[in-house]
Design an enzyme around this catalytic site. Sequence first.
Site, PDB file in Angstrom:
ATOM      1  N   ARG A   1       0.821  -1.235   0.000  1.00 34.29           N
ATOM      2  CA  ARG A   1       0.000   0.000   0.000  1.00 34.29           C
ATOM      3  C   ARG A   1       0.844   1.269   0.000  1.00 34.29           C
ATOM      4  O   ARG A   1       0.401   2.336   0.432  1.00 34.29           O
ATOM      5  CB  ARG A   1      -0.970   0.024   1.188  1.00 34.29           C
ATOM      6  CG  ARG A   1      -1.959  -1.116   1.149  1.00 34.29           C
ATOM      7  CD  ARG A   1      -3.164  -0.854   2.020  1.00 34.29           C
ATOM      8  NE  ARG A   1      -4.081  -1.964   1.907  1.00 34.29           N
ATOM      9  CZ  ARG A   1      -3.990  -3.079   2.618  1.00 34.29           C
ATOM     10  NH1 ARG A   1      -3.027  -3.212   3.507  1.00 34.29           N
ATOM     11  NH2 ARG A   1      -4.854  -4.042   2.439  1.00 34.29           N
TER      12      ARG A   1
ATOM     13  N   LYS B   1       3.488  11.641 -11.060  1.00 37.33           N
ATOM     14  CA  LYS B   1       2.649  10.829 -11.953  1.00 37.33           C
ATOM     15  C   LYS B   1       3.382   9.521 -12.203  1.00 37.33           C
ATOM     16  O   LYS B   1       4.523   9.528 -12.683  1.00 37.33           O
ATOM     17  CB  LYS B   1       2.417  11.543 -13.287  1.00 37.33           C
ATOM     18  CG  LYS B   1       1.312  12.571 -13.240  1.00 37.33           C
ATOM     19  CD  LYS B   1       0.960  13.018 -14.646  1.00 37.33           C
ATOM     20  CE  LYS B   1      -0.099  14.102 -14.606  1.00 37.33           C
ATOM     21  NZ  LYS B   1      -0.372  14.652 -15.944  1.00 37.33           N
TER      22      LYS B   1
ATOM     23  N   GLU C   1      10.751  19.114 -24.196  1.00 33.46           N
ATOM     24  CA  GLU C   1      10.038  19.413 -22.939  1.00 33.46           C
ATOM     25  C   GLU C   1      10.619  20.669 -22.274  1.00 33.46           C
ATOM     26  O   GLU C   1       9.906  21.412 -21.614  1.00 33.46           O
ATOM     27  CB  GLU C   1      10.133  18.229 -21.963  1.00 33.46           C
ATOM     28  CG  GLU C   1       9.446  16.949 -22.440  1.00 33.46           C
ATOM     29  CD  GLU C   1       7.929  16.918 -22.190  1.00 33.46           C
ATOM     30  OE1 GLU C   1       7.375  17.898 -21.654  1.00 33.46           O
ATOM     31  OE2 GLU C   1       7.306  15.898 -22.559  1.00 33.46           O
TER      32      GLU C   1
ATOM     33  N   LYS D   1       8.077  23.335 -13.017  1.00 29.71           N
ATOM     34  CA  LYS D   1       7.179  22.196 -12.808  1.00 29.71           C
ATOM     35  C   LYS D   1       6.766  22.123 -11.338  1.00 29.71           C
ATOM     36  O   LYS D   1       5.603  21.884 -11.019  1.00 29.71           O
ATOM     37  CB  LYS D   1       7.834  20.886 -13.250  1.00 29.71           C
ATOM     38  CG  LYS D   1       6.898  19.710 -12.996  1.00 29.71           C
ATOM     39  CD  LYS D   1       7.054  18.565 -13.927  1.00 29.71           C
ATOM     40  CE  LYS D   1       5.915  17.570 -13.702  1.00 29.71           C
ATOM     41  NZ  LYS D   1       6.007  16.390 -14.501  1.00 29.71           N
TER      42      LYS D   1
ATOM     43  N   GLU E   1      -3.895  17.469 -10.993  1.00 30.90           N
ATOM     44  CA  GLU E   1      -4.393  17.941 -12.295  1.00 30.90           C
ATOM     45  C   GLU E   1      -5.893  18.177 -12.345  1.00 30.90           C
ATOM     46  O   GLU E   1      -6.612  17.627 -13.166  1.00 30.90           O
ATOM     47  CB  GLU E   1      -3.949  16.978 -13.423  1.00 30.90           C
ATOM     48  CG  GLU E   1      -3.978  17.681 -14.789  1.00 30.90           C
ATOM     49  CD  GLU E   1      -3.317  16.881 -15.892  1.00 30.90           C
ATOM     50  OE1 GLU E   1      -2.262  16.295 -15.652  1.00 30.90           O
ATOM     51  OE2 GLU E   1      -3.891  16.865 -16.997  1.00 30.90           O
TER      52      GLU E   1
ATOM     53  N   ARG F   1      -2.288  22.220 -13.631  1.00 36.26           N
ATOM     54  CA  ARG F   1      -1.270  21.244 -14.021  1.00 36.26           C
ATOM     55  C   ARG F   1      -1.409  20.879 -15.498  1.00 36.26           C
ATOM     56  O   ARG F   1      -0.440  20.479 -16.139  1.00 36.26           O
ATOM     57  CB  ARG F   1      -1.345  19.993 -13.139  1.00 36.26           C
ATOM     58  CG  ARG F   1      -0.219  19.020 -13.457  1.00 36.26           C
ATOM     59  CD  ARG F   1      -0.003  17.987 -12.375  1.00 36.26           C
ATOM     60  NE  ARG F   1       1.069  17.094 -12.779  1.00 36.26           N
ATOM     61  CZ  ARG F   1       1.720  16.280 -11.957  1.00 36.26           C
ATOM     62  NH1 ARG F   1       1.393  16.241 -10.678  1.00 36.26           N
ATOM     63  NH2 ARG F   1       2.680  15.504 -12.406  1.00 36.26           N
TER      64      ARG F   1
ATOM     65  N   ASN G   1       0.723  20.130 -20.249  1.00 36.67           N
ATOM     66  CA  ASN G   1       0.389  19.356 -21.443  1.00 36.67           C
ATOM     67  C   ASN G   1       0.407  20.211 -22.709  1.00 36.67           C
ATOM     68  O   ASN G   1      -0.096  19.786 -23.752  1.00 36.67           O
ATOM     69  CB  ASN G   1      -0.996  18.712 -21.282  1.00 36.67           C
ATOM     70  CG  ASN G   1      -1.001  17.710 -20.145  1.00 36.67           C
ATOM     71  OD1 ASN G   1       0.010  17.059 -19.873  1.00 36.67           O
ATOM     72  ND2 ASN G   1      -2.127  17.607 -19.462  1.00 36.67           N
TER      73      ASN G   1
ATOM     74  N   HIS H   1       0.774  18.617 -26.093  1.00 41.27           N
ATOM     75  CA  HIS H   1       0.620  17.169 -25.938  1.00 41.27           C
ATOM     76  C   HIS H   1      -0.606  16.592 -26.647  1.00 41.27           C
ATOM     77  O   HIS H   1      -0.610  15.417 -26.973  1.00 41.27           O
ATOM     78  CB  HIS H   1       0.582  16.789 -24.451  1.00 41.27           C
ATOM     79  CG  HIS H   1       1.951  16.770 -23.816  1.00 41.27           C
ATOM     80  ND1 HIS H   1       2.750  17.889 -23.748  1.00 41.27           N
ATOM     81  CD2 HIS H   1       2.659  15.764 -23.237  1.00 41.27           C
ATOM     82  CE1 HIS H   1       3.891  17.571 -23.139  1.00 41.27           C
ATOM     83  NE2 HIS H   1       3.859  16.290 -22.822  1.00 41.27           N
TER      84      HIS H   1
ATOM     85  N   HIS I   1       0.134  13.506 -28.842  1.00 41.46           N
ATOM     86  CA  HIS I   1      -0.415  12.159 -28.646  1.00 41.46           C
ATOM     87  C   HIS I   1      -1.043  11.627 -29.926  1.00 41.46           C
ATOM     88  O   HIS I   1      -0.941  10.436 -30.240  1.00 41.46           O
ATOM     89  CB  HIS I   1      -1.427  12.162 -27.497  1.00 41.46           C
ATOM     90  CG  HIS I   1      -0.761  12.321 -26.152  1.00 41.46           C
ATOM     91  ND1 HIS I   1      -1.423  12.773 -25.039  1.00 41.46           N
ATOM     92  CD2 HIS I   1       0.520  12.108 -25.762  1.00 41.46           C
ATOM     93  CE1 HIS I   1      -0.577  12.820 -24.007  1.00 41.46           C
ATOM     94  NE2 HIS I   1       0.604  12.423 -24.435  1.00 41.46           N
TER      95      HIS I   1
ATOM     96  N   HIS J   1       8.801  10.930 -28.113  1.00 45.45           N
ATOM     97  CA  HIS J   1       7.806  11.741 -27.399  1.00 45.45           C
ATOM     98  C   HIS J   1       8.152  13.238 -27.410  1.00 45.45           C
ATOM     99  O   HIS J   1       7.311  14.072 -27.770  1.00 45.45           O
ATOM    100  CB  HIS J   1       7.654  11.234 -25.959  1.00 45.45           C
ATOM    101  CG  HIS J   1       6.701  12.060 -25.152  1.00 45.45           C
ATOM    102  ND1 HIS J   1       5.332  12.058 -25.393  1.00 45.45           N
ATOM    103  CD2 HIS J   1       6.901  12.953 -24.146  1.00 45.45           C
ATOM    104  CE1 HIS J   1       4.749  12.901 -24.552  1.00 45.45           C
ATOM    105  NE2 HIS J   1       5.682  13.444 -23.782  1.00 45.45           N
TER     106      HIS J   1
HETATM  107  N1  GLY Z   1       4.117  15.408 -17.641  1.00 46.49           N
HETATM  108  C1  GLY Z   1       3.023  16.194 -17.253  1.00 46.49           C
HETATM  109  C2  GLY Z   1       2.749  16.194 -15.783  1.00 46.49           C
HETATM  110  O1  GLY Z   1       3.557  15.715 -15.023  1.00 46.49           O
HETATM  111  O2  GLY Z   1       1.719  16.661 -15.364  1.00 46.49           O
END
Ligand code: GLY
Length: 371
Positions: free
Chosen positions: A123, A145, A187, A229, A239, A243, A247, A250, A254, A268
Amino acid sequence: MQPKIDNVRVNLAERSYNVRIGQGLLARSGAEIAGLLPRPRVAVVTDENVGGMHMDALRDGLGDVQAVTLTLPAGEATKAWPEFARTVDWLLAEKIERKDVVIALGGGVIGDLVGFAAAVLRRGVRFVQIPTSLLAQVDSSVGGKTGINSKHGKNLIGAFHQPSLVLADIDLLSTLPARDFLSGYGEVVKYGLLGDAAFFDWLEKNGPAMAAGDAAARQYAVRRSVEMKARIVERDETEEGDRALLNLGHTFCHALEAATGYSGRLLHGEGVAIGCALAFELSQRLGLCAQEAPSRIRAHLRDMGMKTDLGDIPGDLPDADGLLNLMGQDKKVLDGKLRFILAHSIGSAFVASNVDTAIVRQVLSDALAQR
Ligand code: GLY
């Protein structure tokens, strides 16, 4: 003299942590991690490429801390249920306890998979990110993430689980193939475009030196990206709002990655760079930003020798409707509406919903026509 280490704190109450950025961090990893360890033992998960290059140095750096190691195959295909299950089972077999620390040594694939394994093991156990690619240093290792891919799409299975420490060793970037470095640079450019015009100016001047290996320039660019960031993640960890700014580029990216089968045709970060240029093109067509902005972005990407336009992607692409359809598969679709990150100017992005699909289609068909 010991090289200067930058420290960026990610402030998230009891989930706060430091991102350490500088040269020689692998060599001092034992000292960096010591405060987190209840006993002198860690589990390290890496991949075949990175492990071959950096595992011995990490072992040396850990000193008296014993490291058990799992080496996974390199590549995006690893980020799926089979290798995930193998990793969790291995951590259990190695008797990794609730208070132990798991180390992810690698790029985005390893960081995301190991972070997710740490999130669910007993957990939740703590983990340390040692990102080895530029993309992982400036983006995926920070912000919590974690996850794996599904046959239904990328990153659809996962959890928010913040690392306890990130060690971004700038020296590791010099082992990257030029194309991988430049992909990560996509990025970096994104951060300037979304929130810091002065940083974009700096990149226009210093990006070529950074690509050529200037360590001070690399350290500054990683630090500035991570600071940006961190501030966004602090405002919106899961998000719900801001946040999504991360993107930028993106949604286009994508669709292009799906169209090219997530293959070596488009990495990417290359898709992010092309996607950022398209997002500014879309913003300009919507009358939101000046005509010069998309041209200036393309000029910088070209200066860096990066993929800039759809014409730089080898092989066939679907038509505009095909690409729009692939955008519809993106997990950021809310209530069936496409959401875009648009911009008022370089350094000033915002989240927009209800963007007129007809204009997006026009931007795509014009971009495809220039191929
Ligand atoms: N890579 C985008 C984020 O971490 O929200």
